[in-house]
Design a protein around this motif. Structure first.
Motif: not given
Lengths: 157, 157
Positions: B16-44
């Motif tokens: 997913t990050m490889a598809q974003l515009a260069p220079g942009t960032t994404v948070s663990a919370a955003q990715l957790a929501e995007y894939y319906d994953l547990p945010a704290p464990y994903l952050a680790k």
């Protein structure tokens, strides 16, 4: 990603059995002593090899284990998967279809490219282990190995 | 022999990050929501990718994660080993040197043939995963994928 410690045990025990005179058996207790392994746990692993068709078990006072097939027909893969199972290490739970980024079902008719690459890697692993049989392993040992093995491991007929 | 469940998570998040515009960032919370994953464990897990040099983390109100290197320089192997480590699944404890069958030390200067075959299989697995980069994965997706990903995943600059 870890294989059970017993993977080393069963690979060596099967290689040892491939060096014995045809028709002879060896007990779990003998193999445990031969490699200094815990006999009860080793016996369980050998039973797993019986269930997988790698070894045959005979009962009675002179009972024990022997190869169920010629050594040239038993691959390293068959031995490893007898104790660890054949399931792939990577599990795809289709997270691409979950959350706010969920792909529509019609875009998921084919397996995910990431799952396919992980499956390719597992296939490469399996192919490598399927390429060698116990006969190949024994052939790669020093020529004196089978005689040494037989003399150190009293066998029962 | 199992890879952690999070292996699927990090492979998808990195893709997913490889598809974003260069220079942009994404948070663990955003990715957790995007894939319906547990945010704290994903952050680790994402932190493990940072430690492995796959991702870079930026702090601050608009902080988050981005690829640490161009997508063409990040292999699937680097991502998988970031969460699972690089150690081989087979462990050789040199049982050939133990018990009543113990080989003399001078016969054990070379690695055991069984350990070598198991290492060959792991090498084949690693080679397969090292052959593809995130850029290859993105190139294999439908051409519309990056635009869809960007529109569904609000990004911060």
């Amino acid at each position: 990603m870890k294989l059970p410690v017993s993977t080393e045990w069963v690979l060596h025990c099967a290689t040892t059995m491939a060096q014995l005179a045809p028709g002879t058996t060896v007990s779990a207790a003998q193999l445990a002593e031969y490699y200094d392994l815990p006999a009860p746990y080793l016996a369980k692993q050998l039973q797993a090899l019986v269930r997988a068709g790698v070894l045959a078990a005979t009962t009675g006072p002179r009972g024990g284990f022997r190869l169920a097939r010629p050594a040239g027909e038993i691959t390293l893969l068959a031995i490893v998967e007898a104790v660890d199972g054949a399931s792939a290490p990577y599990e795809c739970r289709e997270i691409r279809q979950r959350g706010t980024g969920a792909l529509p079902q019609e875009d998921c008719r084919n397996a995910c490219v990431l799952a396919r690459k992980m499956a390719d890697a597992h296939d490469a692993w399996r192919r490598t282990l399927a390429a060698d049989t116990l006969a190949d392993i024994v052939a790669s040992l020093p020529p004196s190995a089978p005689a040494r093995t037989r003399s150190r491991l009293p066998q029962r007929r």
